[in-house]
Design an enzyme around this catalytic site. Structure first.
Site, PDB file in Angstrom:
ATOM      1  N   SER A  29       0.851  -1.198   0.000  1.00 33.02           N
ATOM      2  CA  SER A  29       0.000   0.000   0.000  1.00 33.02           C
ATOM      3  C   SER A  29       0.885   1.245   0.000  1.00 33.02           C
ATOM      4  O   SER A  29       2.076   1.164   0.300  1.00 33.02           O
ATOM      5  CB  SER A  29      -0.847  -0.025   1.278  1.00 33.02           C
ATOM      6  OG  SER A  29      -1.446   1.216   1.544  1.00 33.02           O
ATOM      7  N   TYR A  48      -3.731  -0.230   9.826  1.00 31.91           N
ATOM      8  CA  TYR A  48      -3.500  -0.585   8.417  1.00 31.91           C
ATOM      9  C   TYR A  48      -2.056  -0.250   8.021  1.00 31.91           C
ATOM     10  O   TYR A  48      -1.361  -1.050   7.389  1.00 31.91           O
ATOM     11  CB  TYR A  48      -4.511   0.181   7.561  1.00 31.91           C
ATOM     12  CG  TYR A  48      -4.527  -0.148   6.090  1.00 31.91           C
ATOM     13  CD1 TYR A  48      -5.188  -1.284   5.619  1.00 31.91           C
ATOM     14  CD2 TYR A  48      -3.916   0.689   5.148  1.00 31.91           C
ATOM     15  CE1 TYR A  48      -5.242  -1.574   4.255  1.00 31.91           C
ATOM     16  CE2 TYR A  48      -3.962   0.410   3.793  1.00 31.91           C
ATOM     17  CZ  TYR A  48      -4.624  -0.728   3.347  1.00 31.91           C
ATOM     18  OH  TYR A  48      -4.665  -1.005   1.994  1.00 31.91           O
TER      19      TYR A  48
END
Ligand code: NAP
Ligand code: GCO
Length: 267
Positions: A147, A160
């Site tokens: 990510s 996250y």
């Protein structure tokens, strides 16, 4: 033989986790088009059925399995079943992931753990399950879906970011530990992609104007737009193919230039 043949996935077996829709679906579809036999899982039969129907609509014969990637027993059983029914997994894409957008000081430890469990522990569990057969077969490709948050932080995504930062290092460690067995483990770091996961960040406001986060992300992206799942297909095929055999422990950011850009000056 032309080097172009090295991009083919003919004869390979690929497992893409959480691939009923979204990024995983686009990647698995590309693998099928490049010649691989594809397997995917999701957490319940309904999602697997939806996935199977979506692949069929594209003329792809996929093998779907119900499996929660955080459950080591279920994962071991699924991998054994795939090896028996389809063949040894040549390509694993750890794609299944979740996000919880909650300010850190309001987040429960249970929620933090849940995100780490799906986004970091699960790639460990699934990779651990496929590596022994890859070693025996003499090759393997593992691709971890990382990510922007493997590099950057932002408000509300502490769990996250911690998981995706950890996944970057798990990628480098699998490369370090198993590169000697001709296993390549790389990551793809997507930028901001139009999927259900990011839909809340793109919702129109009650007055019909664009979501502030939507405007913010476009301003942070030199391409000045959200990216499409299909734009991850080329990089994902490359990292799964023999064409990338010397690429190991690398995170390929497919972000429309976000990480290269300091951002627009305010007008
Ligand atoms: P998505 O649309 O939410 O799809 C994720 C898939 O994973 C869903 O099918 C989901 O099933 C499944 N899943 C979740 N938990 C699971 C579990 N325990 N076991 C099995 N499957 C599970 O997400 P996406 O946007 O396509 O993202 C895919 C991956 O790319 C994720 O790792 C995400 O973090 C990453 N990523 C996304 C973006 C983006 O902009 N969209 C950018 C960078 C990275 P359910 O429907 O039941 O949840
Ligand atoms: C967020 C987004 C991101 C993206 C993606 C960026 O809330 O900032 O959901 O985390 O999904 O991972 O690369």
């Amino acid at each position: 033989m032309s080097f172009v043949n090295k991009f083919s996935l003919e004869g390979k077996v690929a497992l893409v986790t959480g691939a009923s829709y979204g990024i995983g679906f686009a990647i698995a579809s590309a693998y099928a088009e490049a010649g691989a036999t594809i397997c995917f899982n999701d957490i319940n039969q309904d999602l697997v059925n939806k996935g199977l129907a979506a692949y069929e609509e594209k003329g792809i014969k996929a093998n779907g399995y119900v499996c929660d990637v955080t459950d080591e027993e279920q994962v071991q059983a699924m991998v054994a079943q795939i090896e028996k029914e389809v063949g040894v997994i040549d390509i694993l894409v750890n794609n299944a992931g979740i996000i919880k957008r909650i300010p850190m000081i309001e987040m429960s430890a249970a929620d933090f753990r849940k995100v780490i469990d799906v986004d970091l522990n699960a790639p460990f569990i699934v990779s651990k399950a496929v590596i022994p057969s890859m070693i025996k077969k003499g090759h393997g490709k593992i691709i971890n879906i990382c990510s922007m948050m493997s590099e950057l932080g932002r408000e509300t995504v502490s769990a996250y970011a911690a998981a995706k930062g950890g996944l970057k290092m798990l990628t480098r460690n699998i490369c370090s530990e198993y590169g000697q067995y001709n296993i390549q483990c790389n990551g793809i770091g997507p930028g901001y992609i139009e999927t259900p996961q990011t839909a809340p960040l793109r919702e129109l406001q009650p007055d019909g104007s664009r979501h502030p986060f939507d405007l913010f992300i476009c301003a942070k992206t030199p391409a000045n737009r959200w990216l499409k799942t299909e734009e991850l297909q080329g990089p994902a095929v490359f990292l799964a193919s023999d064409a990338s055999d010397a690429v190991n422990g690398h995170i390929l950011y497919v972000d429309g230039g976000i990480l290269a850009y300091i951002g627009k000056q305010p007008s």
